[in-house]
Scaffold this motif. Sequence first.
Motif, mmCIF file in Angstrom:
data_model
loop_
_atom_site.group_PDB
_atom_site.id
_atom_site.type_symbol
_atom_site.label_atom_id
_atom_site.label_comp_id
_atom_site.label_asym_id
_atom_site.label_seq_id
_atom_site.Cartn_x
_atom_site.Cartn_y
_atom_site.Cartn_z
ATOM 1 N N GLY A 111 52.185 -47.256 57.127
ATOM 2 C CA GLY A 111 52.873 -46.523 58.186
ATOM 3 C C GLY A 111 54.083 -45.772 57.672
ATOM 4 N N TRP A 112 54.828 -46.395 56.750
ATOM 5 C CA TRP A 112 56.003 -45.719 56.184
ATOM 6 C C TRP A 112 55.589 -44.527 55.339
ATOM 7 N N LEU A 113 54.526 -44.665 54.564
ATOM 8 C CA LEU A 113 54.066 -43.551 53.740
ATOM 9 C C LEU A 113 53.600 -42.385 54.594
ATOM 10 N N VAL A 114 52.886 -42.679 55.669
ATOM 11 C CA VAL A 114 52.421 -41.616 56.566
ATOM 12 C C VAL A 114 53.602 -40.924 57.230
ATOM 13 N N LEU A 115 54.580 -41.710 57.679
ATOM 14 C CA LEU A 115 55.751 -41.118 58.317
ATOM 15 C C LEU A 115 56.503 -40.212 57.345
ATOM 16 N N GLY A 116 56.739 -40.696 56.119
ATOM 17 C CA GLY A 116 57.458 -39.890 55.143
ATOM 18 C C GLY A 116 56.731 -38.603 54.808
ATOM 19 N N ALA A 117 55.414 -38.685 54.639
ATOM 20 C CA ALA A 117 54.635 -37.479 54.336
ATOM 21 C C ALA A 117 54.660 -36.493 55.507
ATOM 22 N N ALA A 118 54.603 -37.025 56.731
ATOM 23 C CA ALA A 118 54.626 -36.149 57.907
ATOM 24 C C ALA A 118 55.955 -35.409 58.029
ATOM 25 N N VAL A 119 57.058 -36.130 57.840
ATOM 26 C CA VAL A 119 58.369 -35.483 57.938
ATOM 27 C C VAL A 119 58.548 -34.457 56.823
ATOM 28 N N ALA A 120 58.098 -34.781 55.601
ATOM 29 C CA ALA A 120 58.203 -33.833 54.496
ATOM 30 C C ALA A 120 57.393 -32.571 54.795
ATOM 31 N N GLY A 121 56.195 -32.734 55.337
ATOM 32 C CA GLY A 121 55.392 -31.572 55.689
ATOM 33 C C GLY A 121 56.024 -30.732 56.778
ATOM 34 N N LEU A 122 56.580 -31.386 57.791
ATOM 35 C CA LEU A 122 57.234 -30.654 58.876
ATOM 36 C C LEU A 122 58.501 -29.952 58.389
ATOM 37 N N SER A 123 59.158 -30.518 57.376
ATOM 38 C CA SER A 123 60.339 -29.853 56.839
ATOM 39 C C SER A 123 59.968 -28.526 56.178
ATOM 40 N N VAL A 124 58.796 -28.472 55.552
ATOM 41 C CA VAL A 124 58.323 -27.208 54.972
ATOM 42 C C VAL A 124 58.086 -26.184 56.068
ATOM 43 N N VAL A 125 57.461 -26.622 57.166
ATOM 44 C CA VAL A 125 57.216 -25.720 58.299
ATOM 45 C C VAL A 125 58.535 -25.259 58.914
ATOM 46 N N GLN A 126 59.477 -26.182 59.065
ATOM 47 C CA GLN A 126 60.782 -25.844 59.651
ATOM 48 C C GLN A 126 61.507 -24.809 58.794
ATOM 49 N N ARG A 127 61.494 -24.996 57.497
ATOM 50 C CA ARG A 127 62.159 -24.042 56.611
ATOM 51 C C ARG A 127 61.507 -22.667 56.724
ATOM 52 N N ARG A 128 60.182 -22.620 56.706
ATOM 53 C CA ARG A 128 59.481 -21.335 56.765
ATOM 54 C C ARG A 128 59.767 -20.613 58.078
ATOM 55 N N CYS A 129 59.720 -21.340 59.183
ATOM 56 C CA CYS A 129 59.980 -20.721 60.491
ATOM 57 C C CYS A 129 61.424 -20.238 60.596
ATOM 58 N N SER A 130 62.347 -21.018 60.040
ATOM 59 C CA SER A 130 63.762 -20.639 60.108
ATOM 60 C C SER A 130 64.024 -19.370 59.293
ATOM 61 N N VAL A 131 63.479 -19.309 58.078
ATOM 62 C CA VAL A 131 63.671 -18.123 57.246
ATOM 63 C C VAL A 131 63.054 -16.895 57.906
ATOM 64 N N ARG A 132 61.883 -17.062 58.511
ATOM 65 C CA ARG A 132 61.239 -15.939 59.181
ATOM 66 C C ARG A 132 62.089 -15.438 60.347
#
Length: 440
Positions: A374-395
Amino acid sequence: MLLALLLDRTGSGVWAAASVLYFTFVVGLDAGRLGLLFGVAGVAGIAGSPLAGHLAGRFPVRSLLIGCHLLRLATLCALLVVTRFEALLPVVALTNLGDRAAKTLEMLFATRVAGERRATYQALSRSSANAGYALGAGLAAIGLAVGSRGAYQVLILANALSFVAAAALVWRTREAGGHPRARARADSGAAAAGPAGTTGRQPAPSPWRDRGYLRFVLLDMPMNLDDSILGVGLPLWLVHHTDAPHVLVPAFLVINTVLVVVLQLRVSARVEEPRQAAGAVLLYGLTLFASCALLALSTGGGAWTASVVLLAVAVLATLAELMRSVSSWELAVSLAPQEARASYLGVAGMAQSVQKSAGPVLLTGAVMAAGPTGWLVLGAAVAGLSVVQRRCSVRRLDALDALHAKDAKDAKDTKDVGDAKDASDAAAPTAAGAPADRIR
């Protein structure tokens, strides 16, 4: 304002350390009703941020902030006489609503006063807040050691006095930028003239209709999970899934407080621009993933190994918090249109409120139930969403820069046309043989 924040958080630290024990041993609530009480308070807190942002566009921030302090003063004093659960629900809910609204108003005040140096102000305010929480927790320990009903009531009064002192200090400040209605009229007047010289008031944009900004707020919710991991997930994981000694739990708070006070200003100095804040979001995701991965690995060794790993998790979660605190605020301000910044920041404040309500449930009900996976899935999910957040913010930042460049070009073209017309009007009498002194 920083001194007011320090005193406010000192009182809040007293109450945070004593509230659960007060409701359990003095009021006599069982675990079910206590969970419902805090759940209702969390929902009320979600409404506090957008409500504060909406009102800040119509009334002075200083007056609203004083009102929040006085509201919390009244509801907290009511706890001294209210003991029935049905009456406690609205009292605690109003307290939490005022608390979240006050935090949003403090953010708006800082945005208007600090201007481009808001990252530095944010660092100072977080250092002051954490120092206040630590001081408040220390004061609460004295009352908790006594443990009597009178001792708990003294702790409540100490928190109430902090609201009085904070309100008095806020009253001594000045409203930044003038009255909000005067600013709104000025902004409307500045935006009323189009490139062709036409006039007409443009309605202020609504954050509830801005899909790009709502996407940012939605993605910002999991970017606040470090708070629940440090405050809920880490202690519970230590107790139920590792052999580390329970006495280690207070060390997590000590590590967090010391690192925030020492490092917050340095981290903020490296994140002073919106694009730097967008990059910090990605670093946040990677740091939180590392924290979750270590939590997943903490169950394999003995007490010493688990202790070292969990202390490392506390350090990494605090580093993630440092990056989140500056990136989230800077992006919330930079991605909002200036003419409607108050209402936009009110909506942005919902991210932290929602996380405070849903984060503990997510960790205890899903993540920890799944074990290390569960911890590994949570960490991977947040890391993936951080990539999306950065891309959307820069755009969105690119789009805002293009819009500002277009507005500047239109304004320049309009000025050039006006200058040419003035020159033509001035030359017309000369061509008609008018005397030069008449032109002058």
